[in-house]
Design an enzyme around this catalytic site. Structure first.
Site, PDB file in Angstrom:
ATOM      1  N   HIS A  72       0.637  -1.407   0.004  1.00  0.00           N
ATOM      2  CA  HIS A  72      -0.131  -0.047  -0.004  1.00  0.00           C
ATOM      3  C   HIS A  72       0.845   1.162   0.228  1.00  0.00           C
ATOM      4  O   HIS A  72       0.381   1.922  -0.568  1.00  0.00           O
ATOM      5  CB  HIS A  72      -0.695   0.095   1.012  1.00  0.00           C
ATOM      6  CG  HIS A  72      -0.694   0.222   2.138  1.00  0.00           C
ATOM      7  ND1 HIS A  72       0.239  -0.713   3.352  1.00  0.00           N
ATOM      8  CD2 HIS A  72      -0.378   1.591   3.394  1.00  0.00           C
ATOM      9  CE1 HIS A  72       0.954  -0.289   4.138  1.00  0.00           C
ATOM     10  NE2 HIS A  72       0.201   0.857   4.568  1.00  0.00           N
ATOM     11  N   GLU A  76       3.675   5.565  -3.013  1.00  0.00           N
ATOM     12  CA  GLU A  76       4.208   7.296  -1.903  1.00  0.00           C
ATOM     13  C   GLU A  76       4.792   7.028  -1.406  1.00  0.00           C
ATOM     14  O   GLU A  76       5.503   8.474  -1.657  1.00  0.00           O
ATOM     15  CB  GLU A  76       2.699   6.948  -1.084  1.00  0.00           C
ATOM     16  CG  GLU A  76       2.609   8.218   0.148  1.00  0.00           C
ATOM     17  CD  GLU A  76       2.401   8.098   1.075  1.00  0.00           C
ATOM     18  OE1 GLU A  76       1.832   9.894   1.865  1.00  0.00           O
ATOM     19  OE2 GLU A  76       1.122   7.318   0.730  1.00  0.00           O
ATOM     20  N   ASP A  77       6.101   6.398  -0.816  1.00  0.00           N
ATOM     21  CA  ASP A  77       6.778   5.932  -0.886  1.00  0.00           C
ATOM     22  C   ASP A  77       8.491   5.478  -1.240  1.00  0.00           C
ATOM     23  O   ASP A  77       9.193   5.520  -0.609  1.00  0.00           O
ATOM     24  CB  ASP A  77       7.177   5.690   0.602  1.00  0.00           C
ATOM     25  CG  ASP A  77       5.912   6.140   2.247  1.00  0.00           C
ATOM     26  OD1 ASP A  77       6.225   7.191   1.884  1.00  0.00           O
ATOM     27  OD2 ASP A  77       5.845   5.444   3.038  1.00  0.00           O
ATOM     28  N   ASP A 139      -4.451   0.594   8.390  1.00  0.00           N
ATOM     29  CA  ASP A 139      -2.776   1.339   7.815  1.00  0.00           C
ATOM     30  C   ASP A 139      -3.159   2.345   9.133  1.00  0.00           C
ATOM     31  O   ASP A 139      -1.929   2.297   9.901  1.00  0.00           O
ATOM     32  CB  ASP A 139      -2.943   1.857   6.545  1.00  0.00           C
ATOM     33  CG  ASP A 139      -2.240   3.327   6.801  1.00  0.00           C
ATOM     34  OD1 ASP A 139      -0.481   2.843   7.231  1.00  0.00           O
ATOM     35  OD2 ASP A 139      -1.892   3.919   6.752  1.00  0.00           O
TER      36      ASP A 139
END
Length: 408
Positions: A72, A76-77, A139
């Protein structure tokens, strides 16, 4: 750190034909791309996606959902684009990862605007595929469990957002277990003095109350056997801290005046046994007036069904009793995560006929019209905690009316 093999075993228990290769590929991909990243706790970053996947496995969600939990944060990271996720894992997982990435990317805005925007994004994500929000809740739950490692101001901001946005969403989806933990964790960081004071009060009573609950469970087991009522099991619990805190503030009472500080849940084999068990309980112990609720006959909008009653038990100890079937209990604990069904090759989208999401469609229409962040959040909280009005016709038909309805 949770072992990947443990997660696979949990998934296999609920999905015997699981594609283990999919889960293993997602795990190895996540481990490779997050290599060298460290969390504020000092742990390898991989701990986080593993814990999120574990929460999803415990919620008995499908393998696609669990695999997405492992992936997930990739887009983004890390420098991995969404197209690579789709190439490696297919369009369904890529779609879920994309939905999660969009929720996480909030514009620089005021506190209220950020919360409203976050909520709007989650509402829209739920219309498209509710699993996006289930993964986001997992999350947030793990992030709240490790919140102590963040700076004070950031802790408060995340805790407040959890209380204002994520706890209400989990409540609305009927996920009482997730909601309860989120609220208690947020309470700890927002009102630490009140939290630890209340915790001390509860802990000072815990040994006595837990011993009392064991006696009550034994007594109920005997009574049900004598009445030939089929019981699956009986469990006891103490009310969660944030829930106690709210009640003390709202009703201006002391902890010893909380009628549902302790509760017993009776899980039966059938609805018929639920009502029979209720009769036995009321015959054995004096019920508290106005404390009976029949959520089986009139379920809540979030699918919750149960009989609730409060009684004065042995030695004058107040006690809440909840009675429901096994299926009702599963939905009460896990909400839509237990209710939702996925078909092979089909996303988790909802049809217009799905009554469970009528409330969601109303909110989405409303959020498209309302521009003011405060007005939107206020309207949302009202809708997340509805006060329905029910009236009964002379022939016994139940009519549900909106809050504030009056007879003409």
């Amino acid at each position: 750190m949770i072992r990947f093999e443990t997660i696979v075993e949990k998934v296999k228990q609920n999905h015997p034909g699981v594609d283990e290769d999919l889960l293993r590929r997602a795990y190895l991909f996540s481990a490779r791309e997050h290599r060298g990243q460290i969390r504020k706790s000092g742990e390898p970053y991989l701990v986080h996606p593993l814990e999120v996947a574990n929460i999803l496995a415990e919620l008995k969600l499908d393998p696609i959902c669990v695999a997405t939990g492992l992936l997930h944060d990739i887009v983004e990271d890390t420098k991995i684009p969404l197209e690579v996720i789709e190439e490696y894992f297919g369009p369904e997982i890529a779609h879920l990862v994309d939905g999660l990435t969009k929720i996480s990317k909030l514009d620089h805005a005021s506190h209220e605007e950020r919360q409203a925007l976050n909520m709007r994004k989650m509402l829209l994500a739920m219309v498209d595929d509710v699993r996006v929000v289930l993964i986001k809740l997992a999350d947030r739950l793990h992030n709240m469990r490790t919140l102590e490692y963040l700076p004070g101001e950031k802790r408060r901001r995340i805790a407040q957002e959890t209380l204002d946005v994520y706890a209400p969403i989990s409540h609305r989806l009927g996920m009482s277990r997730v909601r309860g933990e989120l609220e208690d964790l947020a309470f700890r960081y927002l009102e630490p003095e009140e939290y630890f004071k209340l915790k001390e009060l509860v802990e000072s009573r815990r040994k006595r109350l837990e011993s009392y609950l064991e006696e009550v469970k034994h007594r109920i087991t005997e009574m049900m056997a004598e009445s030939d009522i089929r019981i699956v099991y009986i469990e006891g619990r103490m009310k969660r801290l944030y829930s106690i805190y709210q009640k003390l503030k709202r009703q201006r009472i002391t902890i010893d005046q909380v009628y549902d500080l302790i509760a017993v849940r009776i899980i039966t084999e059938s609805v018929k046994d639920c009502y029979a068990a209720l009769g036995v309980i009321h015959h054995a112990w004096k019920p508290v007036p106005t404390r009976f609720k029949d959520w089986i006959a009139i379920p809540r909008e979030n699918f919750y069904q149960s009989l609730h009653t409060s009684v004065v038990g042995e030695g004058g100890q107040p006690l809440e009793v909840q009675i429901r079937t096994q299926e009702m209990h599963l939905i009460a604990e896990e909400g839509i995560a237990a209710h939702w069904k996925y078909k092979e090759g089909r996303r988790g989208s909802h049809t217009d006929e799905d009554e469970a999401f009528v409330w969601l469609k109303r909110l989405v229409e409303w959020q498209q019209e309302v521009k003011d962040s405060r007005e939107f959040l206020d309207s949302l909280k009202l809708d997340l905690y509805p006060k329905e009005v029910y009236c009964f016709t002379p022939k016994g038909k139940v009519i549900e009316l909106p809050r504030g309805a009056t007879p003409i």
